[in-house]
Design an enzyme around this catalytic site. Sequence first.
Site, PDB file in Angstrom:
ATOM      1  CB  CYS A  61     -13.298 -19.500  62.520  1.00  0.00           C
ATOM      2  SG  CYS A  61     -14.373 -18.058  62.664  1.00  0.00           S
ATOM      3  CB  CYS A  65     -15.682 -16.278  55.621  1.00  0.00           C
ATOM      4  SG  CYS A  65     -16.312 -15.428  57.105  1.00  0.00           S
ATOM      5  CB  CYS A  68     -11.948 -17.960  55.768  1.00  0.00           C
ATOM      6  SG  CYS A  68     -10.782 -17.783  57.147  1.00  0.00           S
ATOM      7  CB  CYS A 105      -2.031  -6.369  61.807  1.00  0.00           C
ATOM      8  SG  CYS A 105      -3.778  -6.710  61.632  1.00  0.00           S
ATOM      9  CB  CYS A 136      -3.605  -3.203  63.347  1.00  0.00           C
ATOM     10  SG  CYS A 136      -5.024  -3.676  62.337  1.00  0.00           S
ATOM     11  CB  CYS A 196      -7.804  -1.293  58.964  1.00  0.00           C
ATOM     12  SG  CYS A 196      -7.046  -2.338  57.700  1.00  0.00           S
ATOM     13  NE  ARG A 272      -1.849  -2.754  55.111  1.00  0.00           N
ATOM     14  CZ  ARG A 272      -2.802  -2.440  55.978  1.00  0.00           C
ATOM     15  NH1 ARG A 272      -3.874  -3.166  56.076  1.00  0.00           N
ATOM     16  NH2 ARG A 272      -2.676  -1.396  56.758  1.00  0.00           N
TER      17      ARG A 272
HETATM   18  N1  SAM Z   1     -12.062 -13.477  62.072  1.00  0.00           N
HETATM   19  C1  SAM Z   1     -11.925 -12.107  61.838  1.00  0.00           C
HETATM   20  C2  SAM Z   1     -12.864 -11.576  60.775  1.00  0.00           C
HETATM   21  O1  SAM Z   1     -13.316 -12.330  59.948  1.00  0.00           O
HETATM   22  O2  SAM Z   1     -13.121 -10.366  60.791  1.00  0.00           O
HETATM   23  C3  SAM Z   1     -10.518 -11.643  61.542  1.00  0.00           C
HETATM   24  C4  SAM Z   1      -9.637 -12.449  60.615  1.00  0.00           C
HETATM   25  S1  SAM Z   1     -10.174 -12.615  58.904  1.00  0.00           S
HETATM   26  C5  SAM Z   1      -9.094 -13.874  58.355  1.00  0.00           C
HETATM   27  C6  SAM Z   1      -9.650 -11.100  58.152  1.00  0.00           C
HETATM   28  C7  SAM Z   1      -9.878 -10.910  56.680  1.00  0.00           C
HETATM   29  O3  SAM Z   1      -8.917 -11.642  55.942  1.00  0.00           O
HETATM   30  C8  SAM Z   1     -11.192 -11.341  56.080  1.00  0.00           C
HETATM   31  O4  SAM Z   1     -12.219 -10.438  56.301  1.00  0.00           O
HETATM   32  C9  SAM Z   1     -10.854 -11.437  54.604  1.00  0.00           C
HETATM   33  O5  SAM Z   1     -11.121 -10.205  53.962  1.00  0.00           O
HETATM   34  C10 SAM Z   1      -9.345 -11.713  54.614  1.00  0.00           C
HETATM   35  N2  SAM Z   1      -9.086 -13.072  54.076  1.00  0.00           N
HETATM   36  C11 SAM Z   1      -9.301 -14.240  54.708  1.00  0.00           C
HETATM   37  N3  SAM Z   1      -8.993 -15.297  53.927  1.00  0.00           N
HETATM   38  C12 SAM Z   1      -8.563 -14.781  52.748  1.00  0.00           C
HETATM   39  C13 SAM Z   1      -8.111 -15.367  51.523  1.00  0.00           C
HETATM   40  N4  SAM Z   1      -8.065 -16.674  51.353  1.00  0.00           N
HETATM   41  N5  SAM Z   1      -7.721 -14.535  50.525  1.00  0.00           N
HETATM   42  C14 SAM Z   1      -7.792 -13.197  50.691  1.00  0.00           C
HETATM   43  N6  SAM Z   1      -8.206 -12.599  51.828  1.00  0.00           N
HETATM   44  C15 SAM Z   1      -8.608 -13.366  52.838  1.00  0.00           C
HETATM   45  C1  DTB Z   2      -6.806  -8.191  55.423  1.00  0.00           C
HETATM   46  O1  DTB Z   2      -7.581  -7.475  54.734  1.00  0.00           O
HETATM   47  N1  DTB Z   2      -6.027  -9.139  54.928  1.00  0.00           N
HETATM   48  C2  DTB Z   2      -5.309  -9.819  55.984  1.00  0.00           C
HETATM   49  C3  DTB Z   2      -5.687  -8.975  57.224  1.00  0.00           C
HETATM   50  N2  DTB Z   2      -6.679  -8.097  56.722  1.00  0.00           N
HETATM   51  C4  DTB Z   2      -6.051  -9.617  58.466  1.00  0.00           C
HETATM   52  C5  DTB Z   2      -5.581 -11.274  56.065  1.00  0.00           C
HETATM   53  C6  DTB Z   2      -5.294 -12.038  54.782  1.00  0.00           C
HETATM   54  C7  DTB Z   2      -5.490 -13.476  55.055  1.00  0.00           C
HETATM   55  C8  DTB Z   2      -5.119 -14.341  53.909  1.00  0.00           C
HETATM   56  C9  DTB Z   2      -5.365 -15.779  54.177  1.00  0.00           C
HETATM   57  C10 DTB Z   2      -4.560 -16.360  55.325  1.00  0.00           C
HETATM   58  O2  DTB Z   2      -3.332 -16.126  55.406  1.00  0.00           O
HETATM   59  O3  DTB Z   2      -5.143 -17.074  56.145  1.00  0.00           O
HETATM   60 FE1  SF4 Z   3     -13.681 -16.897  60.827  1.00  0.00          FE
HETATM   61 FE2  SF4 Z   3     -12.183 -16.750  58.658  1.00  0.00          FE
HETATM   62 FE3  SF4 Z   3     -14.631 -15.723  58.623  1.00  0.00          FE
HETATM   63 FE4  SF4 Z   3     -12.707 -14.529  60.099  1.00  0.00          FE
HETATM   64  S1  SF4 Z   3     -12.763 -14.732  57.880  1.00  0.00           S
HETATM   65  S2  SF4 Z   3     -14.816 -14.975  60.725  1.00  0.00           S
HETATM   66  S3  SF4 Z   3     -11.521 -16.328  60.727  1.00  0.00           S
HETATM   67  S4  SF4 Z   3     -14.108 -17.893  58.874  1.00  0.00           S
END
Ligand code: SAM
Ligand code: DTB
Ligand code: SF4
Length: 325
Positions: A61, A65, A68, A105, A136, A196, A272
């Site tokens: 990506c 973030c 992430c 989802c 979702c 959500c 959730r």
């Molecule tokens: N790329 C899209 C976005 O950022 O909207 C969708 C996927 S993103 C992984 C969805 C959500 O997962 C993020 O907004 C964040 O709140 C959550 N998330 C990602 N990595 C995480 C982590 N290491 N621990 C907890 N929540 C996480």
């Molecule tokens: C949300 O709030 N938590 C989920 C879902 N929406 C998409 C994602 C959590 C991701 C945790 C890190 C991972 O598994 O990559």
């Molecule tokens: Fe990309 Fe992860 Fe940020 Fe979603 S949360 S936009 S997958 S870097």
Amino acid sequence: MQAVHLSRRWQTQNWSVAEVEALFALPFIDLMFRAQSVHREYHAANKIQLSTLLSIKTGGCSEDCGYCPQAARYQTGVENEAILDVATVVSTAKLSKQNGASRFCMGAAWRGPKQRDLDPVLEMVREVKALGLETCCTLGMLKDGQAEQLKAAGLDYYNHNLDTAPEKYGDIVTTREYQDRLDTLDRVRGAGINVCCGGIVGMGESRTERAGLIAQLASLDPPPESVPINYLVQVEGTPMHDQLAGERAIDWTEFVRTIAAARITMPNSFVRLSAGRQEMNEATQALCFLAGANSIFYGEKLLTTGNPDVERDRALFSKLGITPL
Ligand code: SAM
Ligand code: DTB
Ligand code: SF4
């Protein structure tokens, strides 16, 4: 009955950060009682909704973030995968339905989808919906017209998180603004898709900032139907790794308080208990349910990280007398 009367009034109230902070400051037992009283007025006390997650496009990506594992710029060991084919997604969805999930989802590691990305996702949504599952998607930022296409395909919910308080946001993400997130949420709402939207606890934020996130969510008009509260999963290679170490560690009570504050301020929403359950003991999870969490991610994987396996969750539900919604 006082609590019941008050909770009705709260539903239509804009919550200030100070008011949410006052909830956090309550003695723990008082906060639990208040949250559970609101919960019982609006929801079945012993029912929990189950959503299963699938990463339909993983890693690589462009965004930064800080939490992430899928951001291309961090060395986290996540292997990039192109978008899955529709048949694979549908067979995974079938399995999760057999396991008892009511919602499926689909998450993609995009800043936002291009039209050529969206077309196969629309097909996935149509086919997953046809299985009798709620659908979702979480695909990043949406442009004008994209939410309408998803709605027409049968999308029930779109996940897009605010992640943290506005004043903390710049420390976590720089490649898009808080306002961009609010704009996407407006597009989702405008297309008639359920929202959500939640955030992450444990990124080094202060209690005021946790309250700030909850106040933002509760003041969305209307509040999100579904509110995922994630406990940061610390992934090596991300800037947020080690965020919960030493002095910055947050106590489990603080996470449970955040759930309770979400429940009290958004009485109608499903709250959730999202990422982070694998690192949490059963007693803390049970307290989150007592505080009003009534949805979980179900299945051994989140997007790239682990989640308790189905047998473990079934055993926990059985101990607690909880049944799936
Ligand atoms: N790329 C899209 C976005 O950022 O909207 C969708 C996927 S993103 C992984 C969805 C959500 O997962 C993020 O907004 C964040 O709140 C959550 N998330 C990602 N990595 C995480 C982590 N290491 N621990 C907890 N929540 C996480
Ligand atoms: C949300 O709030 N938590 C989920 C879902 N929406 C998409 C994602 C959590 C991701 C945790 C890190 C991972 O598994 O990559
Ligand atoms: Fe990309 Fe992860 Fe940020 Fe979603 S949360 S936009 S997958 S870097």
